[in-house]
Design an enzyme around this catalytic site. Structure first.
Site, PDB file in Angstrom:
ATOM      1  N   HIS A 134       6.262 -32.589 -24.272  1.00  0.00           N
ATOM      2  CA  HIS A 134       6.133 -33.480 -23.108  1.00  0.00           C
ATOM      3  C   HIS A 134       4.956 -33.072 -22.221  1.00  0.00           C
ATOM      4  O   HIS A 134       4.968 -33.308 -21.018  1.00  0.00           O
ATOM      5  CB  HIS A 134       7.439 -33.460 -22.293  1.00  0.00           C
ATOM      6  CG  HIS A 134       8.643 -33.833 -23.105  1.00  0.00           C
ATOM      7  ND1 HIS A 134       8.804 -35.060 -23.695  1.00  0.00           N
ATOM      8  CD2 HIS A 134       9.724 -33.092 -23.472  1.00  0.00           C
ATOM      9  CE1 HIS A 134       9.952 -35.089 -24.365  1.00  0.00           C
ATOM     10  NE2 HIS A 134      10.513 -33.912 -24.259  1.00  0.00           N
TER      11      HIS A 134
ATOM     12  N   LYS B 125       3.265 -10.832 -19.532  1.00  0.00           N
ATOM     13  CA  LYS B 125       2.675  -9.554 -19.977  1.00  0.00           C
ATOM     14  C   LYS B 125       1.225  -9.749 -20.432  1.00  0.00           C
ATOM     15  O   LYS B 125       0.348  -8.966 -20.093  1.00  0.00           O
ATOM     16  CB  LYS B 125       3.507  -8.959 -21.129  1.00  0.00           C
ATOM     17  CG  LYS B 125       4.871  -8.421 -20.686  1.00  0.00           C
ATOM     18  CD  LYS B 125       4.812  -6.996 -20.316  1.00  0.00           C
ATOM     19  CE  LYS B 125       5.286  -6.559 -18.931  1.00  0.00           C
ATOM     20  NZ  LYS B 125       5.793  -7.481 -18.011  1.00  0.00           N
TER      21      LYS B 125
ATOM     22  N   CYS C  90       0.837  -1.192   0.000  1.00  0.00           N
ATOM     23  CA  CYS C  90       0.000   0.000   0.000  1.00  0.00           C
ATOM     24  C   CYS C  90       0.870   1.240   0.000  1.00  0.00           C
ATOM     25  O   CYS C  90       2.088   1.167   0.125  1.00  0.00           O
ATOM     26  CB  CYS C  90      -0.857   0.000   1.263  1.00  0.00           C
ATOM     27  SG  CYS C  90      -1.738  -1.538   1.503  1.00  0.00           S
TER      28      CYS C  90
ATOM     29  N   GLU D 110       8.402 -14.040 -20.345  1.00  0.00           N
ATOM     30  CA  GLU D 110       8.054 -12.634 -20.133  1.00  0.00           C
ATOM     31  C   GLU D 110       6.835 -12.238 -20.976  1.00  0.00           C
ATOM     32  O   GLU D 110       5.949 -11.524 -20.521  1.00  0.00           O
ATOM     33  CB  GLU D 110       9.258 -11.735 -20.449  1.00  0.00           C
ATOM     34  CG  GLU D 110       9.034 -10.249 -20.304  1.00  0.00           C
ATOM     35  CD  GLU D 110       8.497  -9.796 -18.953  1.00  0.00           C
ATOM     36  OE1 GLU D 110       7.956  -8.680 -18.890  1.00  0.00           O
ATOM     37  OE2 GLU D 110       8.546 -10.586 -17.982  1.00  0.00           O
TER      38      GLU D 110
ATOM     39  N   LYS E 114       2.668  -2.050  -8.508  1.00  0.00           N
ATOM     40  CA  LYS E 114       3.949  -1.871  -9.194  1.00  0.00           C
ATOM     41  C   LYS E 114       5.053  -2.645  -8.499  1.00  0.00           C
ATOM     42  O   LYS E 114       5.955  -3.207  -9.133  1.00  0.00           O
ATOM     43  CB  LYS E 114       4.297  -0.394  -9.279  1.00  0.00           C
ATOM     44  CG  LYS E 114       5.557  -0.071 -10.047  1.00  0.00           C
ATOM     45  CD  LYS E 114       5.419  -0.468 -11.505  1.00  0.00           C
ATOM     46  CE  LYS E 114       6.691  -0.332 -12.319  1.00  0.00           C
ATOM     47  NZ  LYS E 114       6.659  -1.061 -13.570  1.00  0.00           N
TER      48      LYS E 114
ATOM     49  N   ASN F  36       0.921  -0.236   6.144  1.00  0.00           N
ATOM     50  CA  ASN F  36       1.416  -0.969   4.973  1.00  0.00           C
ATOM     51  C   ASN F  36       2.188  -2.164   5.517  1.00  0.00           C
ATOM     52  O   ASN F  36       3.127  -1.993   6.285  1.00  0.00           O
ATOM     53  CB  ASN F  36       2.333  -0.073   4.144  1.00  0.00           C
ATOM     54  CG  ASN F  36       2.977  -0.845   3.001  1.00  0.00           C
ATOM     55  OD1 ASN F  36       2.462  -1.859   2.556  1.00  0.00           O
ATOM     56  ND2 ASN F  36       4.139  -0.382   2.570  1.00  0.00           N
ATOM     57  N   GLY F  37       1.764  -3.366   5.162  1.00  0.00           N
ATOM     58  CA  GLY F  37       2.439  -4.561   5.675  1.00  0.00           C
ATOM     59  C   GLY F  37       1.425  -5.638   6.011  1.00  0.00           C
ATOM     60  O   GLY F  37       0.251  -5.533   5.624  1.00  0.00           O
TER      61      GLY F  37
ATOM     62  N   GLU G 248      -0.800 -10.198 -17.320  1.00  0.00           N
ATOM     63  CA  GLU G 248      -0.864  -8.968 -16.506  1.00  0.00           C
ATOM     64  C   GLU G 248      -1.816  -7.941 -17.136  1.00  0.00           C
ATOM     65  O   GLU G 248      -2.631  -7.332 -16.453  1.00  0.00           O
ATOM     66  CB  GLU G 248       0.513  -8.315 -16.423  1.00  0.00           C
ATOM     67  CG  GLU G 248       1.520  -8.943 -15.487  1.00  0.00           C
ATOM     68  CD  GLU G 248       2.877  -8.221 -15.581  1.00  0.00           C
ATOM     69  OE1 GLU G 248       3.424  -7.850 -14.527  1.00  0.00           O
ATOM     70  OE2 GLU G 248       3.362  -8.025 -16.703  1.00  0.00           O
TER      71      GLU G 248
ATOM     72  N   ARG H 266       1.458   1.737  -5.968  1.00  0.00           N
ATOM     73  CA  ARG H 266       1.712   0.764  -4.903  1.00  0.00           C
ATOM     74  C   ARG H 266       0.459  -0.028  -4.533  1.00  0.00           C
ATOM     75  O   ARG H 266       0.532  -0.977  -3.759  1.00  0.00           O
ATOM     76  CB  ARG H 266       2.243   1.467  -3.660  1.00  0.00           C
ATOM     77  CG  ARG H 266       3.498   2.292  -3.884  1.00  0.00           C
ATOM     78  CD  ARG H 266       3.836   3.108  -2.652  1.00  0.00           C
ATOM     79  NE  ARG H 266       4.202   2.247  -1.562  1.00  0.00           N
ATOM     80  CZ  ARG H 266       5.467   1.870  -1.296  1.00  0.00           C
ATOM     81  NH1 ARG H 266       6.432   2.305  -2.064  1.00  0.00           N
ATOM     82  NH2 ARG H 266       5.738   1.062  -0.300  1.00  0.00           N
TER      83      ARG H 266
ATOM     84  N   TRP I 202      -3.616  -2.014  -1.400  1.00  0.00           N
ATOM     85  CA  TRP I 202      -3.522  -3.241  -2.198  1.00  0.00           C
ATOM     86  C   TRP I 202      -3.903  -4.350  -1.222  1.00  0.00           C
ATOM     87  O   TRP I 202      -3.135  -4.709  -0.335  1.00  0.00           O
ATOM     88  CB  TRP I 202      -2.096  -3.458  -2.701  1.00  0.00           C
ATOM     89  CG  TRP I 202      -1.963  -4.634  -3.617  1.00  0.00           C
ATOM     90  CD1 TRP I 202      -2.337  -4.706  -4.938  1.00  0.00           C
ATOM     91  CD2 TRP I 202      -1.404  -5.930  -3.317  1.00  0.00           C
ATOM     92  NE1 TRP I 202      -2.054  -5.954  -5.448  1.00  0.00           N
ATOM     93  CE2 TRP I 202      -1.501  -6.726  -4.475  1.00  0.00           C
ATOM     94  CE3 TRP I 202      -0.851  -6.498  -2.161  1.00  0.00           C
ATOM     95  CZ2 TRP I 202      -1.048  -8.053  -4.525  1.00  0.00           C
ATOM     96  CZ3 TRP I 202      -0.411  -7.817  -2.205  1.00  0.00           C
ATOM     97  CH2 TRP I 202      -0.507  -8.576  -3.388  1.00  0.00           C
TER      98      TRP I 202
END
Ligand code: BG6
Length: 608
Positions: A504, A485, A2, A481, A603, A99-100, A488, A27, A73
């Site tokens: 396989h 993306k 957060c 990657e 982020k 935050n935590g 995301e 955040r 968040w």
């Protein structure tokens, strides 16, 4: 993770808190709230969704020059107004933003409920105001100190007391908090982004510290009550709010900034004449480098994929064993720290808790950790013994693009430097350095003609059930990657596989029309990759091939051909990854997603 902001001073506090939250929205952005200390006690407001929604609701807020705010968040409890911060005690005399993660929340909550506390939310955070209220006599610092000593887990908290209208109390353990010393005002926030518009003089709080802040003074003590002589540092990093300029989204802007961001990463470091590179921030002499016998890269998300490319480049160029490790796994695997090894912590934000935790674990075991970091002055950067800043510039979009190619570039510079202290010849060094030097102009060339991205997006979004990314060698982490993306940004079900491994298992997912994105540059894996391409084609898959320009055989084999300029095999990820960034961006657009702030993401995540 957060974002927290607090302010005490002479100015109207609401616009300061709202602007601060907007700067910290990367955040976490599922809900927001604030509390003000007014002449009538504490006043609070909360809203689900972006900070903009809260801003609408506080337009008629009462006058105040002191307050705390939070953008969330979610970790504990759904995205509701009740679960948004700040959380308060039952008498509404104490407000807390946090935050935590409080790991022992259940035990504390049960005890507090037995003692009569009434809980309004599902959050772990709400135990904190009730605990403080339990310990509060008249001394706010003492009440906070006793409360946080009962907590197990991570926290960065700021507390407002109705009885103390001129001060805020803050405490940190594991989550970042920075205090900005202004003229007759003090700002506290999760990171300097929300402070620099007020002042560049800051104190970085350390773990197990508590601070009492008012408009003129800041007192920092340890949780054992011992006074701490905190050093005031000057932020020289450029936190100017990145503007969208003519772009629709930051992700689009940042994809097209990669020519300049790669140039900034190699500037003053790449020595084409000497066929080498110079990385001052590592403080490693050639003798130190020549003694390195293994390299381990620890990271999360996109940074982990950059770490994979980095490890492969170090092995290929310097012939030194290297690997990448997922930080959240590595830290708890009781890791063995090989002798003569070095570690790289790879992180765009420099705040990711899983990576920071792994760094501290390796350092605890005597390992040497260097950073490959974008945000200057971030916690991981300050925890490492040296490093390479990748100079991507501010990366606002939650999905990382330019930081990925800058991190890979930093690794290629290091691999070249290390290789030259090992067996790489001057000529080979020159050839590789020249190839790296040419990358920005090759990226420019590709971005001038990006190929049939829209057609590829149409194929993926119309089929939409599943997309498979395939690659061999250096193209395997690029495939990973690309799939990350597309998840995301567009929330499209997809996965990536090493092309040789595909037969396989995942080949079972293929049917008529399944989109398969195959990264197949003209490198040592090309022949084998073509065999794999034909295996998936035989099952009716539609091949979207990202391949080297001029490779007509692959172009003809593919349903859609996306050519990228020719470059060195080890450097190819810097080119082949960009079409995949564009595909995910355009797919997200086509599916009406929130491009820069995808659902459920942040982020960087400062909780485990
Ligand atoms: C995630 C971000 O939270 O963290 C990803 O959404 C990022 O984009 C990952 O790759 C790791 O973050 P960092 O800052 O440590 O590179």
């Amino acid at each position: 993770m957060c974002g927290i902001v607090g302010y005490v001073g002479k100015s109207p506090v609401v616009p300061i808190l709202i602007n601060g939250l907007k700067r910290l929205e990367y955040r976490g952005y599922d809900s927001a709230g604030l509390a003000l200390i007014t002449e009538n006690g504490l006043w609070k407001e909360k809203a689900v969704g972006r900070v903009f929604n809260l801003e609408q609701k506080v337009s008629q807020s009462p006058e105040a020059t002191i307050g705390i705010a939070h953008t969330r968040w979610a970790t504990h409890g759904g995205v509701t107004e009740e679960n948004a911060h700040p959380h308060m005690d039952n008498d509404l005399r104490i407000a807390v933003v946090h935050n935590g993660i409080i790991e022992n929340m259940n035990q504390i909550k049960k005890k507090l409920q037995e003692e009569g506390a009434v809980f309004r939310s599902e959050t772990d955070t709400e135990v904190i105001p009730h605990l403080i209220s339990k310990y509060y006599k008249k001394d706010p610092q003492e009440a906070v100190r006793r409360a946080v000593r009962d907590l197990r887990g991570t926290y960065g908290i700021v507390v407002a007391f109705a009885d103390h209208p001129n001060k805020l109390i803050a405490a940190r353990n594991g989550s970042p908090l920075v205090i900005g010393l202004g003229k007759d005002e003090t700002v506290i926030a999760s990171d300097p982004q929300a402070i620099v518009e007020h002042t560049r003089n800051v104190i970085y709080m350390n773990d197990r510290e508590i601070a009492i802040i008012d408009a003129k003074n800041i007192v920092v003590n340890s949780l054992d009550g011992i006074s701490v002589d905190s050093s005031v540092e000057t932020i020289d990093n450029d936190y100017t709010v990145a503007e969208l300029e003519s772009n629709e989204h930051f992700m689009e802007k940042e994809i097209f900034e990669q020519v300049e961001s790669i140039k900034r990463c190699i500037r003053g470091r790449l020595q084409t004449e000497e066929g080498n590179s110079k990385l001052g921030g590592l403080n490693l002499s050639s003798r130190d480098l020549s003694k390195i016998n293994s390299v381990i890269n620890i990271a999360c998300g996109t940074s982990y994929h950059a770490g994979m490319v980095g490890a492969m480049a170090i092995e290929a160029l310097a012939r030194v064993p290297a690997r990448a490790e997922v930080a959240s796994e590595y830290r708890y695997r009781h890791p063995i720290i090989p002798a003569d090894s070095v570690f790289f912590a790879v992180s765009q934000s420099g705040e990711t808790a899983d990576t920071l935790g792994a760094v501290q674990e390796v350092q605890l075991k005597g390992g040497r950790v260097f950073g490959i970091i974008n945000v200057v002055g971030s916690t991981i950067a300050r925890t490492c013994e040296g490093g390479i800043y990748v100079h991507s510039g501010p990366e606002v979009a939650v999905a990382s693009t330019k930081a990925f190619t800058s991190q890979v570039t930093a690794f290629l510079l290091f691999a070249l430097n290390l290789a030259r202290t090992k067996d790489m010849s001057f000529e080979d060094g020159q050839e590789f350095a020249q190839s790296l030097f040419d990358v920005p102009s090759l990226v420019t060339q590709y971005l001038e003609d990006t190929g049939p991205i829209d057609e590829a997006v149409k194929l993926i979004t119309e089929y939409s059930k599943y997309t498979l990314f395939l690659g061999r060698g250096f193209s395997y982490p690029v495939a990973l990657e690309g799939a990350l993306k597309l998840k995301e940004i567009a929330y499209v079900p997809c996965e990536a596989y090493a092309a040789g491994e595909m037969k396989h298992g995942p080949i079972a997912m293929l049917e008529e029309g399944t989109p398969v994105i195959f990264i197949i540059p003209n490198d040592s894996h090309r022949e084998k990759s073509i065999s794999n391409l034909k295996e998936v084609q035989a099952r009716g898959a539609k091949i979207i091939a990202v391949h080297t320009a001029g490779d007509e055989e692959v172009a003809e084999l593919a349903h859609l051909s996306i050519p990228v300029p020719q470059t060195h095999e080890i450097i190819s990820p810097l080119l082949t990854s960009i079409p995949l960034q564009l595909i995910s961006y355009k797919a997200g657009l086509a599916l009406g997603r929130d491009i820069d702030k995808p659902r459920n993401l942040a982020k960087s995540v400062t909780v485990e």
